[in-house]
Design a protein around this motif. Sequence first.
Motif, short mmCIF file in Angstrom:
data_model
loop_
_atom_site.label_atom_id
_atom_site.label_comp_id
_atom_site.label_asym_id
_atom_site.label_seq_id
_atom_site.Cartn_x
_atom_site.Cartn_y
_atom_site.Cartn_z
N ILE A 1 0.81 -1.23 -0.02
CA ILE A 1 0.05 -0.01 -0.05
C ILE A 1 0.96 1.14 0.04
O ILE A 1 1.73 1.32 0.70
CB ILE A 1 -0.81 0.13 1.29
N GLU A 2 0.61 2.24 -0.89
CA GLU A 2 1.30 3.46 -1.05
C GLU A 2 0.52 4.52 -0.40
O GLU A 2 -0.73 4.52 -0.67
CB GLU A 2 1.75 3.89 -2.41
N ASN A 3 0.83 5.11 0.82
CA ASN A 3 0.07 6.07 1.37
C ASN A 3 0.06 7.21 0.71
O ASN A 3 1.13 7.63 -0.10
CB ASN A 3 0.31 6.13 2.72
N SER A 4 -0.49 8.46 1.19
CA SER A 4 -0.54 9.71 0.54
C SER A 4 0.88 10.50 0.64
O SER A 4 1.04 11.42 -0.14
CB SER A 4 -1.67 10.84 1.00
N ALA A 5 1.84 10.10 1.54
CA ALA A 5 3.19 10.52 1.46
C ALA A 5 4.19 9.79 0.77
O ALA A 5 5.21 10.08 0.88
CB ALA A 5 3.66 10.60 3.29
N GLY A 6 3.56 8.94 0.02
CA GLY A 6 4.44 8.14 -0.86
C GLY A 6 5.13 6.94 -0.17
O GLY A 6 5.98 6.38 -0.85
N GLU A 7 4.96 6.74 1.19
CA GLU A 7 5.44 5.59 1.47
C GLU A 7 4.88 4.31 1.30
O GLU A 7 3.25 4.41 1.15
CB GLU A 7 5.46 5.83 3.35
N LYS A 8 5.62 3.31 1.23
CA LYS A 8 5.05 2.11 0.96
C LYS A 8 5.09 1.12 2.19
O LYS A 8 6.26 0.94 2.75
CB LYS A 8 5.91 1.20 -0.17
N VAL A 9 4.02 0.66 2.17
CA VAL A 9 3.86 -0.60 3.38
C VAL A 9 3.46 -1.93 2.95
O VAL A 9 2.40 -1.70 2.26
CB VAL A 9 2.92 0.04 4.41
N ALA A 10 3.96 -2.96 3.37
CA ALA A 10 3.70 -4.27 2.89
C ALA A 10 2.73 -4.87 4.09
O ALA A 10 3.19 -4.98 5.06
CB ALA A 10 4.79 -5.13 2.51
N VAL A 11 1.59 -5.45 3.62
CA VAL A 11 0.67 -5.80 4.63
C VAL A 11 0.38 -7.56 4.41
O VAL A 11 0.16 -7.75 3.36
CB VAL A 11 -0.64 -5.09 4.61
N ALA A 12 0.73 -8.26 5.28
CA ALA A 12 0.67 -9.43 5.27
C ALA A 12 -0.79 -10.08 5.60
O ALA A 12 -1.08 -11.24 5.21
CB ALA A 12 1.47 -10.59 6.05
N ALA A 13 -1.48 -9.28 6.30
CA ALA A 13 -2.80 -9.88 6.91
C ALA A 13 -3.94 -8.61 7.13
O ALA A 13 -3.18 -7.58 7.72
CB ALA A 13 -2.80 -10.68 8.11
N GLY A 14 -5.02 -8.65 6.85
CA GLY A 14 -6.08 -7.58 6.89
C GLY A 14 -7.14 -7.69 6.24
O GLY A 14 -7.15 -8.31 5.31
N ASP A 15 -7.98 -7.01 6.68
CA ASP A 15 -9.48 -6.96 5.94
C ASP A 15 -9.48 -5.46 4.88
O ASP A 15 -9.22 -4.60 5.71
CB ASP A 15 -10.76 -6.95 6.63
N ILE A 16 -9.79 -5.90 3.35
CA ILE A 16 -9.68 -4.61 2.58
C ILE A 16 -11.16 -4.24 2.15
O ILE A 16 -11.82 -4.94 2.00
CB ILE A 16 -8.96 -5.00 1.50
N VAL A 17 -11.08 -2.88 2.27
CA VAL A 17 -12.54 -2.31 1.57
C VAL A 17 -11.95 -1.53 0.30
O VAL A 17 -11.00 -0.53 0.70
CB VAL A 17 -13.04 -1.46 2.59
N HIS A 18 -12.42 -1.98 -0.72
CA HIS A 18 -12.27 -0.87 -2.04
C HIS A 18 -12.91 0.19 -1.81
O HIS A 18 -14.08 0.35 -1.43
CB HIS A 18 -12.72 -1.56 -3.25
N LEU A 19 -12.17 1.41 -2.01
CA LEU A 19 -12.94 2.73 -1.77
C LEU A 19 -13.43 3.21 -2.88
O LEU A 19 -14.52 3.18 -3.24
CB LEU A 19 -11.88 3.68 -1.19
N ARG A 20 -12.73 3.91 -3.71
CA ARG A 20 -13.10 4.44 -5.05
C ARG A 20 -12.84 3.58 -6.08
O ARG A 20 -11.76 2.76 -6.26
CB ARG A 20 -12.39 5.82 -5.42
N HIS A 21 -13.75 3.80 -7.38
CA HIS A 21 -13.64 2.87 -8.58
C HIS A 21 -12.57 3.52 -9.09
O HIS A 21 -11.71 2.87 -9.95
CB HIS A 21 -14.78 2.72 -9.26
N ASN A 22 -12.35 4.79 -9.28
CA ASN A 22 -11.95 5.34 -10.11
C ASN A 22 -10.05 5.71 -9.64
O ASN A 22 -10.03 5.86 -8.53
CB ASN A 22 -12.23 6.89 -10.48
N ILE A 23 -9.20 5.11 -10.52
CA ILE A 23 -7.90 5.39 -10.22
C ILE A 23 -7.22 6.41 -10.95
O ILE A 23 -7.29 6.24 -12.10
CB ILE A 23 -7.40 4.08 -9.84
#
Length: 263
Positions: A240-262
Amino acid sequence: MQFAISEGLAQRFIYTDETGSTNTDLVAAASAGSAADWPDFSVMVTGNQTAGRGRSGRDWVAPAGSSLFVSVLLRPSDVGIDKLSWIPLLSGLAMASAVASFAESSDVRIKWPNDVLIGEQKIAGVLSELLPDLSGVVVGAGLNVYQTQAEQPVDNATSMAIQNAAPNSLDLILAKYLQSLRKHYESFVLAKGDAVASGLQAAVTRNCSTIGREVRVMLPGGEDLFGKAIEIDATGRIVIENSAGEKVAVAAGDIVHLRHNIA
Ligand code: BTN
């Protein structure tokens, strides 16, 4: 219920009309018995699950006969324990391919790590559990097949019947799932669990609608992470890349898709 085709695709095949949970049963049986009694690709299926379990401690509930409830025991030889995190993703990929073979015109995709969606509606889920002695993994899948919309536990769920793609029998869809699972599993084992070399990482990525989306990740500790899902790494984690441009690798979690448009 008859599973004449699927039986022939399993190393050992057990069907019960009703049980609490096929995952619980298969973990218990494989733990109590030997690897010879419960070989690689042993399969348990039931017509009704009274204590079905989902990810993150949730229940998995469906009316009797409406769904596919299946657990498969996998004992990959020569695959390190650090590679086993790919097994649930492999199962999600196989289930997506089984569903797509009946619902060809629909948009069947994976939501990381292993939910199967049609559009944004969930049709199948996977729960994977390591045997206590670490000698194998039980990968359980629940697929909504014949439920009506009123029978769905939540609004954003669908079934093959709702999608006008119901198979004539559960045996047909289970057979497709087992065939696809075996194909991806054999390539994975042949590559000694190297998901990049076996093509598994590429196949999951190609079929994963989470990639490129803005998401909320609900982490196991209760925290939320927001950002754009940019890739699935070599160990199956979502990056996951956050708004500050940092990248975090996630091994476990529940995802919610937010916007369709990317962007
Ligand atoms: C999820 O999406 O939360 C995972 C659901 C997994 C359900 C299946 S049904 C067969 C097997 N037995 C269980 O108790 N759970 C899995």
